[in-house]
Design an enzyme around this catalytic site. Structure first.
Site, PDB file in Angstrom:
ATOM      1  NE  ARG A 110      -2.297   1.768   3.452  1.00 64.30           N
ATOM      2  CZ  ARG A 110      -2.929   1.831   4.346  1.00 64.30           C
ATOM      3  NH1 ARG A 110      -4.810   2.105   4.557  1.00 64.30           N
ATOM      4  NH2 ARG A 110      -2.800   2.503   5.583  1.00 64.30           N
ATOM      5  CB  THR A 114      -1.948   7.124  -2.645  1.00 61.69           C
ATOM      6  OG1 THR A 114      -1.586   5.878  -2.887  1.00 61.69           O
ATOM      7  CG2 THR A 114      -1.062   8.537  -3.411  1.00 61.69           C
ATOM      8  CG  ASP A 208       1.850  -0.766   9.187  1.00 62.43           C
ATOM      9  OD1 ASP A 208       2.741  -2.086   9.609  1.00 62.43           O
ATOM     10  OD2 ASP A 208       2.329  -0.006   8.483  1.00 62.43           O
ATOM     11  CG  ASP A 211       6.497  -0.999   9.976  1.00 58.04           C
ATOM     12  OD1 ASP A 211       7.024  -2.155   8.796  1.00 58.04           O
ATOM     13  OD2 ASP A 211       5.936   0.306  10.526  1.00 58.04           O
TER      14      ASP A 211
HETATM   15  C1  PRP Z   1      -1.170  -3.345   4.541  1.00 57.64           C
HETATM   16  C2  PRP Z   1      -2.246  -4.629   4.961  1.00 57.64           C
HETATM   17  C3  PRP Z   1      -2.833  -4.831   4.474  1.00 57.64           C
HETATM   18  C4  PRP Z   1      -2.982  -3.688   3.949  1.00 57.64           C
HETATM   19  C5  PRP Z   1      -4.709  -2.944   3.989  1.00 57.64           C
HETATM   20  O1  PRP Z   1      -0.472  -3.988   4.138  1.00 57.64           O
HETATM   21  O2  PRP Z   1      -0.915  -5.655   5.561  1.00 57.64           O
HETATM   22  O3  PRP Z   1      -2.101  -5.778   3.662  1.00 57.64           O
HETATM   23  O4  PRP Z   1      -2.134  -2.281   4.589  1.00 57.64           O
HETATM   24  O5  PRP Z   1      -4.760  -2.042   3.363  1.00 57.64           O
HETATM   25  P1  PRP Z   1      -6.016  -1.369   2.782  1.00 57.64           P
HETATM   26  O6  PRP Z   1      -7.330  -2.871   2.971  1.00 57.64           O
HETATM   27  O7  PRP Z   1      -6.373   0.243   2.832  1.00 57.64           O
HETATM   28  O8  PRP Z   1      -5.161  -2.125   0.896  1.00 57.64           O
HETATM   29  P2  PRP Z   1       0.946  -2.796   3.762  1.00 57.64           P
HETATM   30  O9  PRP Z   1       0.634  -2.567   2.436  1.00 57.64           O
HETATM   31  O10 PRP Z   1       1.183  -1.337   4.674  1.00 57.64           O
HETATM   32  O11 PRP Z   1       2.357  -3.677   3.899  1.00 57.64           O
HETATM   33  P3  PRP Z   1       3.151  -4.665   4.792  1.00 57.64           P
HETATM   34  O12 PRP Z   1       2.592  -6.212   4.846  1.00 57.64           O
HETATM   35  O13 PRP Z   1       4.361  -4.894   4.873  1.00 57.64           O
HETATM   36  O14 PRP Z   1       2.871  -4.064   6.524  1.00 57.64           O
HETATM   37  N1  URA Z   2      -2.207  -1.203   7.425  1.00 60.74           N
HETATM   38  C1  URA Z   2      -1.976  -1.696   8.662  1.00 60.74           C
HETATM   39  O1  URA Z   2      -1.134  -2.529   9.209  1.00 60.74           O
HETATM   40  N2  URA Z   2      -3.057  -1.124   9.826  1.00 60.74           N
HETATM   41  C2  URA Z   2      -4.122  -0.409   9.558  1.00 60.74           C
HETATM   42  O2  URA Z   2      -4.655  -0.120  10.459  1.00 60.74           O
HETATM   43  C3  URA Z   2      -4.075   0.017   8.005  1.00 60.74           C
HETATM   44  C4  URA Z   2      -3.205  -0.689   7.314  1.00 60.74           C
END
Ligand code: PRP
Ligand code: URA
Length: 218
Positions: A110, A114, A208, A211
C-alpha cells in the site's frame, strides 16, 4: 438488476478471552515479543474459524468400542495464499493445523501517501483453480489490497465463492468497498472497528501490523 447480497461476515465470538487478546495487541505499550505471541493466538482461532467455512461431506467411522459414528470430513482441496508482507505472519498458524498445506504468495504494498495498493509479484500453486483458497492478511482497511489480491486469484481461475479471506481487524468502509466488488468471498475477521482515520489507518486499530510484528518502522 439488484446487486447480489454479500455473504455475511464471520466474526470471532467476542468472548472475554478473545477481547483480552485484542486488548493486549491493541496496547501501544505491548512489547514486540508479546505482540507476536498474542497475535499468533488470535490467528490460530481465526484459522480454525476459516476452516469451519469450508464444505464438508458426511462420513462414518467405527470407534474402538465397535460402534458407528456418523461424522463429517473435508470435501475440498485447499491452499493458503498470503498477502506479503503482513499476511506471512499468518502462515505458521495455518501450517499448524493443516499439514503440508500449499501456500502461495501475492506481494502487494500500500502506497504510504495515497493508500493505493500496488501489485508487485505473485507465485501460486499451479492447480489453484481447483482449490478453496484461505487468503491471509491481518488488516482490512480500505479494502484495496485484498480486492487486488482477489482479482489475481480470479484471473488464475479460482471461483469467487471458493475464497475465504481471513483477517484480524476490519474497517466498515473496507468491508463495504470489498463486498461491493466481491460479494461471494467469505470474510472471517476478529473484530470490526469504528472507521478509518485521515491516513486510512483503522481506528481505534492496532497501528501498522506488519511493522509491529516484524519489528520494522517507517
Ligand atoms: C497493510 C496490511 C494490508 C493493507 C491493508 O499492508 O497488511 O495488506 O495494508 O490496507 P488496505 O485495506 O487499505 O489496502 P502494507 O501495504 O502496509 O504492507 P506490509 O504488509 O508490508 O505491512
Ligand atoms: N495497515 C495496517 O497495518 N494497519 C492499518 O490500520 C491499516 C493498514
Amino acid at each position: 438488476m439488484a446487486a447480489p447480497t454479500p455473504k455475511p461476515v464471520v466474526i470471532l465470538k467476542p468472548t472475554k478471552q478473545v477481547k483480552g487478546l485484542f486488548t493486549i495487541i491493541r496496547d501501544k505499550q505491548t512489547s514486540r515479543e508479546d505482540f507476536i505471541f498474542y497475535s499468533d493466538r488470535i490467528i490460530r482461532l481465526l484459522v480454525e474459524e476459516g476452516l469451519s467455512c469450508l464444505p464438508f461431506s458426511e462420513t462414518t467411522v467405527t470407534t474402538p468400542t465397535g460402534c458407528t459414528y456418523n461424522g463429517v470430513e473435508f470435501a475440498s482441496k485447499i491452499c493458503g495464499v498470503s498477502i506479503v508482507r503482513a499476511g506471512e505472519s499468518m502462515e505458521a498458524g495455518l501450517r499448524a493445523v493443516c499439514k503440508q498445506i500449499k501456500i502461495g504468495k501475492i506481494l502487494i504494498q500500500r502506497d504510504e501517501e495515497t493508500a493505493k495498493p500496488k501489485l508487485l509479484y505473485s507465485k501460486l500453486p499451479s492447480d489453484i483453480a481447483t482449490r478453496h483458497v484461505l487468503l491471509l492478511d491481518p488488516m482490512l482497511a480500505t479494502g484495496g489490497t485484498v480486492a487486488q489480491a482477489v482479482s489475481v486469484l480470479l484471473e488464475r481461475g479460482v471461483k469467487e465463492e471458493n475464497i475465504i479471506f481471513i483477517n484480524l481487524l476490519a474497517a466498515p468502509e473496507g468491508i463495504k468497498f470489498f463486498q461491493d466488488l466481491y460479494p461471494q468471498v467469505t470474510i472471517v475477521t476478529g473484530e470490526i472497528d469504528s472507521n478509518l482515520n485521515e491516513k486510512k489507518y483503522i481506528v481505534p486499530g492496532i497501528g501498522d501490523f506488519g511493522d509491529r510484528y516484524f519489528g520494522t518502522e517507517h
